[in-house]
Enzyme design. Structure first.
Site, PDB file in Angstrom:
ATOM      1  N   ASP A   1      31.490  43.836  42.930  1.00 51.84           N
ATOM      2  CA  ASP A   1      32.423  43.029  43.150  1.00 51.84           C
ATOM      3  C   ASP A   1      32.910  43.396  44.506  1.00 51.84           C
ATOM      4  O   ASP A   1      33.547  44.646  44.707  1.00 51.84           O
ATOM      5  CB  ASP A   1      33.514  42.814  42.273  1.00 51.84           C
ATOM      6  CG  ASP A   1      34.567  41.630  42.465  1.00 51.84           C
ATOM      7  OD1 ASP A   1      35.028  41.483  43.576  1.00 51.84           O
ATOM      8  OD2 ASP A   1      34.908  40.870  41.573  1.00 51.84           O
TER       9      ASP A   1
ATOM     10  N   SER B   1      39.025  35.639  38.803  1.00 55.56           N
ATOM     11  CA  SER B   1      39.859  36.088  40.112  1.00 55.56           C
ATOM     12  C   SER B   1      41.213  36.059  40.168  1.00 55.56           C
ATOM     13  O   SER B   1      41.983  36.219  39.188  1.00 55.56           O
ATOM     14  CB  SER B   1      38.988  35.408  41.195  1.00 55.56           C
ATOM     15  OG  SER B   1      39.470  35.802  42.575  1.00 55.56           O
TER      16      SER B   1
ATOM     17  N   HIS C   1      31.452  38.786  44.282  1.00 50.47           N
ATOM     18  CA  HIS C   1      32.584  38.342  43.540  1.00 50.47           C
ATOM     19  C   HIS C   1      32.536  36.866  43.180  1.00 50.47           C
ATOM     20  O   HIS C   1      32.647  36.219  42.198  1.00 50.47           O
ATOM     21  CB  HIS C   1      33.826  38.421  44.278  1.00 50.47           C
ATOM     22  CG  HIS C   1      35.316  38.114  43.749  1.00 50.47           C
ATOM     23  ND1 HIS C   1      35.665  38.534  42.782  1.00 50.47           N
ATOM     24  CD2 HIS C   1      35.933  36.880  43.840  1.00 50.47           C
ATOM     25  CE1 HIS C   1      36.822  37.849  42.301  1.00 50.47           C
ATOM     26  NE2 HIS C   1      36.980  36.908  43.052  1.00 50.47           N
TER      27      HIS C   1
END
Ligand SMILES: *[C@@H]1O[C@H](CO)[C@@H](O)[C@H](O)[C@H]1NC(C)=O
Ligand SMILES: *[C@@H]1O[C@H](CO)[C@@H](O)[C@H](O)[C@H]1NC(C)=O
Length: 472
Positions: A360, A210, A392
């Site tokens: 996601d 991320s 996610h």
């Protein structure tokens, strides 16, 4: 090696298991406030006079620290911090800190560079501060990712975690973050004797998820031109924000819009694009918008999300250009500069593993998919795993066993060259395949995830079931 580590780690984890991550962070910070100075007060973070003349990656200061789980429980691992010289977007010298964790019996020819997702434009969320015993735990993601660092430590890797957003917490600018990572690797290599590493060019694998994959993806991109001497063996990037514009449009007006003001503040930091971007922002921001930016400048990720929940950057109550903001020339240029794969010189030259969930809800799958094709068309070696379920947050965990085995294979120099793709469903999660007892760590991660979105909490429940299955 692992057996030696098990006892102290277990003790810490047992203590940890007594807590759930859903315990109120406010209570912890009340209990611990004031034990450690924040980076604006702590002189360690101030570079010494003349540091601008040092080479990128030069060591400016060092110290030992007591690291912790969630700021509260001492972590019995040896921890060092280095203030090192790195480079701002305009090429000028800046400094930042890396924290190095050393297991009791480390492998001495390699280390892992782990890029934690601090996802914030406040210096108080910086990992080197959050890791220390006694720090109020405002950066929940960094605290949870400490558990992933523990997994690498249990495997015998020295782990370095750089403050890749630099001295003014610049969240978003890829070039700055990439150079921050690469200079952090140089600093650790320069510090090799103190760490017991065999040489000044140890093998390195870089990993991040991320926000941490912005740093990782850009470090991989800039490695061939900015720091080609580093002995990097591979990169792991999951949930990668390959295209900042794409991410912005995707999360605008959703529960995750709070990352947008944080990124605007981060991109406008002095070490990033402040000189060109600040005058533009000043000329279009409304009073309400200014309040949102001021808030984002002082908060960590979770508070940021609450503060701009379901709001839109394109609202003229925030800035006067409305939907036209993306066409404003300076803003458009900054966003384009921070899209991975645009410049053919920025193509990774060592093997890369990427993974991303199709569902996601924060970082669009399609942007990562495009990036993989672009890099592959230029001769990069990328293994790309598509996760067909989960959100996610859970994908970070689902992808973890594959990420870890890629790290191992990359150090052995046995990754396949060329590009390959595969798809996985969640039932492929098998922590026991790693040959480690990861169960206590996974339980903690699962607890943490139950705080998150619907996709993730459903997945977390499924993981709990799985976890019980594997541990009986
Ligand atoms: C980045 O995303 C934006 C918005 O979706 C898109 O217009 C642009 O073409 C993308 N850039 C690249 C290089 O894919
Ligand atoms: C969780 O498990 C249920 C039952 O097996 C399944 O229907 C559901 O799709 C799973 N959820 C996720 C997010 O994988």
């Amino acid at each position: 090696m692992v057996a030696l580590l098990k006892v102290p780690m277990r003790l810490a984890l047992l203590a940890l298991l007594g807590l759930t991550v859903t315990a109120r962070p406010a209570t912890w910070s009340l209990a611990t406030r004031g034990l450690v100075e924040d980076p604006t007060q702590d002189p360690f973070y101030q570079p010494p006079e003349g540091f601008e003349n040092e080479a990128p990656g030069a060591i400016l200061r060092t110290r030992n620290v007591i690291s912790s789980f969630f700021g509260l429980i001492p972590n019995p691992v040896e921890a060092h911090q280095i203030l090192y010289r790195t480079t701002a977007v305009d090429g000028s010298a800046i400094s930042t800190v890396t924290t190095i964790f050393k297991p009791w019996v480390p492998k001495t020819d390699r280390f892992v560079s782990f890029h934690t997702a601090y996802d914030s434009a406040s210096i108080n969320c910086t990992p080197s501060y959050q890791y220390q015993l006694g720090t109020p735990q405002t950066s929940l993601i960094a605290s949870v990712e400490m558990i992933i660092i523990e997994i690498y430590l249990a495997m015998g890797y020295i782990v370095a975690s750089p403050d890749y957003e630099g001295p003014d917490a610049a969240f978003g600018p890829g070039h700055l973050e990439g150079m921050g990572v690469l200079d952090g690797m140089r600093a650790v290599s320069n510090y090799h004797k103190k760490l017991g590493l065999d040489s000044a060019s140890p093998m390195i694998v870089g990993a991040g998820y991320s926000g941490g994959a912005i740093a990782t993806g850009w470090a991989a991109s800039l490695h061939p031109t900015y720091a080609p001497e580093l002995n990097v063996k591979g990169w792991v990037a999951g949930g990668t924000p390959a295209n900042l514009t794409g991410t912005l449009v995707f999360i605008d007006d959703t529960p995750f819009s709070g990352f947008i003001p944080a990124a605007i503040v981060g991109l406008s930091a002095p070490s990033a694009y402040g000189a060109e971007l600040t005058p533009v922002i000043d000329s279009i921001i409304t009073e309400n918008g200014r309040e949102k930016l001021d808030f984002a400048a002082t908060q960590c990720a979770v508070a940021d999300l609450v503060g701009f929940f379901d709001q839109s950057l394109f609202d003229t109550d925030i800035q006067t250009l409305g939907a036209g903001i993306l066409q404003e020339p300076t803003i458009a240029k900054v966003l384009a500069d921070n899209t991975m794969g645009v410049d053919p010189n920025d193509t990774p030259t060592v093997p890369m593993f990427m993974y991303h969930a199709t569902q996601d809800e924060i970082i669009p799958y399609s942007d990562a998919d495009v990036l993989v094709d672009t890099w592959c068309s230029r001769g990069a070696s990328v293994k790309f795993t598509t996760l067909e379920a989960g959100g996610h947050a859970t994908s970070e965990i689902i992808g973890l066993p594959d990420a870890i085995s890629f790290v191992k294979t990359a150090f052995e120099g046995k990754t396949e060259s060329g590009c390959s793709r595969d798809s996985k469903l969640t039932d492929s999660l098998n922590p026991l395949a790693l040959g480690l007892n990861l169960e206590p760590l996974l339980v903690q991660l699962v607890h943490a995830l139950t705080m998150l979105g619907d996709q993730d909490s459903e997945m977390a429940q499924n993981l709990s079931v799985l976890d019980k299955t594997v541990s009986t």
